[in-house]
Motif scaffolding. Structure first.
Motif, PDB file in Angstrom:
ATOM      1  N   GLU A  98      33.710  69.954  38.639  1.00  0.00           N
ATOM      2  CA  GLU A  98      33.208  71.811  38.951  1.00  0.00           C
ATOM      3  C   GLU A  98      34.322  71.222  40.342  1.00  0.00           C
ATOM      4  N   ARG A  99      33.844  70.546  41.152  1.00  0.00           N
ATOM      5  CA  ARG A  99      34.120  70.557  42.592  1.00  0.00           C
ATOM      6  C   ARG A  99      35.354  69.815  42.635  1.00  0.00           C
ATOM      7  N   ALA A 100      35.777  68.835  41.191  1.00  0.00           N
ATOM      8  CA  ALA A 100      38.032  68.458  42.251  1.00  0.00           C
ATOM      9  C   ALA A 100      38.400  68.990  40.907  1.00  0.00           C
ATOM     10  N   GLY A 101      38.161  69.789  40.593  1.00  0.00           N
ATOM     11  CA  GLY A 101      38.829  71.216  40.261  1.00  0.00           C
ATOM     12  C   GLY A 101      39.488  71.990  41.162  1.00  0.00           C
ATOM     13  N   ARG A 102      37.947  72.412  41.208  1.00  0.00           N
ATOM     14  CA  ARG A 102      38.485  73.685  42.480  1.00  0.00           C
ATOM     15  C   ARG A 102      39.603  73.407  43.878  1.00  0.00           C
ATOM     16  N   LEU A 103      38.957  71.969  44.374  1.00  0.00           N
ATOM     17  CA  LEU A 103      39.906  71.215  45.083  1.00  0.00           C
ATOM     18  C   LEU A 103      42.037  71.113  44.312  1.00  0.00           C
ATOM     19  N   ILE A 104      41.543  70.764  43.187  1.00  0.00           N
ATOM     20  CA  ILE A 104      43.355  70.411  42.850  1.00  0.00           C
ATOM     21  C   ILE A 104      43.504  72.149  42.840  1.00  0.00           C
ATOM     22  N   GLU A 105      42.816  72.927  42.356  1.00  0.00           N
ATOM     23  CA  GLU A 105      43.673  74.484  42.880  1.00  0.00           C
ATOM     24  C   GLU A 105      44.394  74.472  44.093  1.00  0.00           C
ATOM     25  N   ASP A 106      43.153  74.320  44.652  1.00  0.00           N
ATOM     26  CA  ASP A 106      43.703  74.672  46.768  1.00  0.00           C
ATOM     27  C   ASP A 106      44.834  73.784  46.690  1.00  0.00           C
ATOM     28  N   ALA A 107      45.089  72.268  46.186  1.00  0.00           N
ATOM     29  CA  ALA A 107      45.887  72.058  46.726  1.00  0.00           C
ATOM     30  C   ALA A 107      46.881  72.711  45.948  1.00  0.00           C
ATOM     31  N   LEU A 108      47.201  72.626  44.201  1.00  0.00           N
ATOM     32  CA  LEU A 108      48.451  73.223  43.668  1.00  0.00           C
ATOM     33  C   LEU A 108      48.746  75.205  44.540  1.00  0.00           C
ATOM     34  N   GLU A 109      47.869  75.767  45.303  1.00  0.00           N
ATOM     35  CA  GLU A 109      48.274  76.884  45.835  1.00  0.00           C
ATOM     36  C   GLU A 109      49.234  76.756  46.777  1.00  0.00           C
ATOM     37  N   VAL A 110      48.935  75.259  47.657  1.00  0.00           N
ATOM     38  CA  VAL A 110      49.755  75.406  49.570  1.00  0.00           C
ATOM     39  C   VAL A 110      50.887  74.754  48.961  1.00  0.00           C
ATOM     40  N   GLY A 111      50.488  73.858  47.424  1.00  0.00           N
ATOM     41  CA  GLY A 111      51.968  72.762  47.064  1.00  0.00           C
ATOM     42  C   GLY A 111      51.971  71.321  48.113  1.00  0.00           C
ATOM     43  N   GLU A 112      51.546  71.097  49.370  1.00  0.00           N
ATOM     44  CA  GLU A 112      51.520  69.938  50.267  1.00  0.00           C
ATOM     45  C   GLU A 112      50.588  70.070  51.338  1.00  0.00           C
ATOM     46  N   PHE A 113      49.967  68.775  50.873  1.00  0.00           N
ATOM     47  CA  PHE A 113      48.624  68.959  51.250  1.00  0.00           C
ATOM     48  C   PHE A 113      48.267  67.011  51.396  1.00  0.00           C
ATOM     49  N   ASP A 114      47.255  67.136  52.124  1.00  0.00           N
ATOM     50  CA  ASP A 114      46.889  65.765  52.706  1.00  0.00           C
ATOM     51  C   ASP A 114      45.615  65.195  51.900  1.00  0.00           C
ATOM     52  N   LEU A 115      46.034  64.478  51.098  1.00  0.00           N
ATOM     53  CA  LEU A 115      45.162  63.971  49.883  1.00  0.00           C
ATOM     54  C   LEU A 115      43.485  62.905  50.277  1.00  0.00           C
ATOM     55  N   ILE A 116      43.572  62.879  51.234  1.00  0.00           N
ATOM     56  CA  ILE A 116      43.019  62.009  51.627  1.00  0.00           C
ATOM     57  C   ILE A 116      42.135  63.514  52.502  1.00  0.00           C
ATOM     58  N   GLU A 117      42.657  63.629  53.793  1.00  0.00           N
ATOM     59  CA  GLU A 117      41.206  65.202  53.977  1.00  0.00           C
ATOM     60  C   GLU A 117      41.306  65.959  53.443  1.00  0.00           C
ATOM     61  N   ASP A 118      42.121  66.566  52.174  1.00  0.00           N
ATOM     62  CA  ASP A 118      41.795  68.147  51.144  1.00  0.00           C
ATOM     63  C   ASP A 118      41.213  67.475  49.898  1.00  0.00           C
ATOM     64  N   MET A 119      41.182  66.184  49.575  1.00  0.00           N
ATOM     65  CA  MET A 119      41.072  65.795  48.122  1.00  0.00           C
ATOM     66  C   MET A 119      39.939  63.885  48.116  1.00  0.00           C
ATOM     67  N   ALA A 120      40.077  63.590  48.206  1.00  0.00           N
ATOM     68  CA  ALA A 120      39.520  62.206  48.421  1.00  0.00           C
ATOM     69  C   ALA A 120      38.296  62.607  49.295  1.00  0.00           C
ATOM     70  N   MET A 121      38.539  63.009  50.896  1.00  0.00           N
ATOM     71  CA  MET A 121      37.181  62.763  51.679  1.00  0.00           C
ATOM     72  C   MET A 121      36.047  63.805  50.759  1.00  0.00           C
ATOM     73  N   PRO A 122      36.915  64.962  50.597  1.00  0.00           N
ATOM     74  CA  PRO A 122      35.657  65.990  50.630  1.00  0.00           C
ATOM     75  C   PRO A 122      34.787  65.751  49.181  1.00  0.00           C
ATOM     76  N   LEU A 123      35.391  65.408  48.864  1.00  0.00           N
ATOM     77  CA  LEU A 123      34.637  64.982  47.082  1.00  0.00           C
ATOM     78  C   LEU A 123      33.408  64.512  47.124  1.00  0.00           C
ATOM     79  N   PRO A 124      34.055  63.239  47.143  1.00  0.00           N
ATOM     80  CA  PRO A 124      32.615  62.189  47.494  1.00  0.00           C
ATOM     81  C   PRO A 124      31.878  62.677  48.813  1.00  0.00           C
TER      82      PRO A 124
END
Length: 402
Positions: A119-145
């Motif tokens: 659920e958390r990963a899916g929410r982060l993916i949706e947010d990233a898809l919405e903005v298009g360009e993102f920082d995979l560390i700061e916006d996904m790889a770090m906040p998920l764990p």
């Protein structure tokens, strides 16, 4: 030249593998005067280091500067704080500190976290898809764990951003990154902040236990001996720091490997069953684990080189995982490589307690990235790599989803 292999230079942190190859070929047991340590670079030696009962994990002292360098209070505080970490303890203290956590990190309990992680990963993916360009560390790889380990431990979500900053300042000490005085003072402030918040949470769990790991730690102990308050605070800090930084770098390094090897990414997209092997291969190819240290309790010998009692020895995990004596064509990233026996999570008594959780988080996050972002690409050719010996990973990873 005192550093013929270029160790711990900016060039080394960007790409340590040429230096590792030279060490394995020319001097697999290398005495490194700058750290007063011996470095082991071959797989068999590093594996033996991790398993040998003559090697002590109680190595906090060499990580800290001399107490007479104007940092006596900081050295005393951090020496005590890190001394309560199970990764820096031998049996029986290691057993006592680790035992209350084994049930929480059992295979069954880790599997039960999959819906929360998804659920958390899916929410982060949706947010990233919405903005298009993102920082995979700061916006996904770090906040998920960070969200996952905070959930497991029982930390309030509103407190997690502060804990993230404090853990980064704290981990700079064992990583030996940055200027010594600055990292010691920042880590001391981080410890004080963690003590204040965890003391409050510990008091709450004593009066109102829940089903989180903090309640387990507060209310149980090995052999009927609960952890002291100081041990509780230190243990919580270790769980929180290791529980998100390690996984963030598994995801980050793994995605860099896939995105810079389009043939391997295409093979994964064609066969999703290759995801788990791809993660194992990425941890071998560019391990998030750095140098693992031990102290000799008696004279020992590695590769015919005697090391005296009390000697500081580092096993170079990234080098061991590229050892051509163990892995065919070791510098090639191959997600179909059979039987990847990497040392990323260690071996022996100190094998990583959270390895199964890290693998699950990486499988869910990287699987979603590959499936949901077919046009995912890097927006940079060079990256800022963490400059420290404890972890390998990038500070930022700019990508585009479309």
């Amino acid at each position: 030249m005192s550093n013929p292999y270029g160790l711990l230079t900016p060039e080394f942190f960007r790409n340590p593998y040429p230096a590792y190859a030279r060490l394995r070929a020319d001097e697999p047991v290398h005495h490194y005067p700058e750290l007063g340590a011996w470095l082991l670079s071959r797989y068999d030696d590093v594996d033996a280091l991790l398993r040998d009962r003559r090697m002590s994990a109680e190595r906090v002292g060499p990580l800290l500067p001399r107490a007479d360098a104007g940092l006596a209070d900081e050295v005393a505080l951090l020496g005590r704080f890190f001394g309560d970490w199970m990764v820096f303890a031998d049996a029986p203290d290691h057993t006592r500190l680790r035992a209350p956590m084994t049930r929480t990190f059992s295979a069954r309990n880790i599997a039960a976290l999959e819906p929360f992680i998804t659920e958390r990963a899916g929410r982060l993916i949706e947010d990233a898809l919405e903005v298009g360009e993102f920082d995979l560390i700061e916006d996904m790889a770090m906040p998920l764990p960070l969200a996952v380990i905070g959930h497991v431990l029982g930390v309030r979500p509103a407190d997690l951003p502060d804990f993230k900053q404090w853990s980064m300042e704290l981990m700079a000490v064992p990583a030996m990154s940055g200027e010594p005085e600055a990292r010691m003072r920042a880590a001391t402030a981080a410890v004080r902040n963690m003590e204040a918040l965890f003391t409050e949470l510990i008091a709450e769990r004593r009066s109102r236990p829940t089903d989180d790991l903090l309640s387990v730690l507060v209310n149980t102990g090995a052999d009927g001996r609960p952890l002291t308050d100081e041990e509780l605070v230190s243990t919580c800090a270790l769980i929180l720091a290791a529980g998100h930084e390690t996984t963030a770098n598994v995801i980050g390094n793994g995605m860099i490997a896939l995105l810079t090897h389009p043939d391997q990414l295409a093979a994964l997209r064609a066969d999703p069953d290759l995801l788990a092997p791809a993660i194992e291969e990425s941890m071998r190819y560019d391990s998030q684990s750095g140098w693992v240290g031990r102290i000799t309790t008696e004279e020992v010998e590695f590769g015919g080189v005697p090391i005296p009692a009390g000697g500081l020895v580092f096993g170079l995990i990234g080098s061991a995982n590229r050892d051509e004596r163990v892995f065919t064509d070791a510098d090639r990233f191959d997600i179909k490589r059979p039987a990847v026996r990497h040392l990323t999570f260690g071996h022996g008594l100190h094998v990583c307690l959270g390895a199964a959780l890290a693998r699950l988080e990486a499988r869910i996050c990287m699987g979603l990235l590959v499936r949901r972002m077919p046009d995912l690409r890097l927006l940079a050719d060079e990256f800022e790599w963490i400059e420290g010996i404890a972890l390998r990973g990038v500070v930022h990873l700019p990508v585009a989803a479309r």
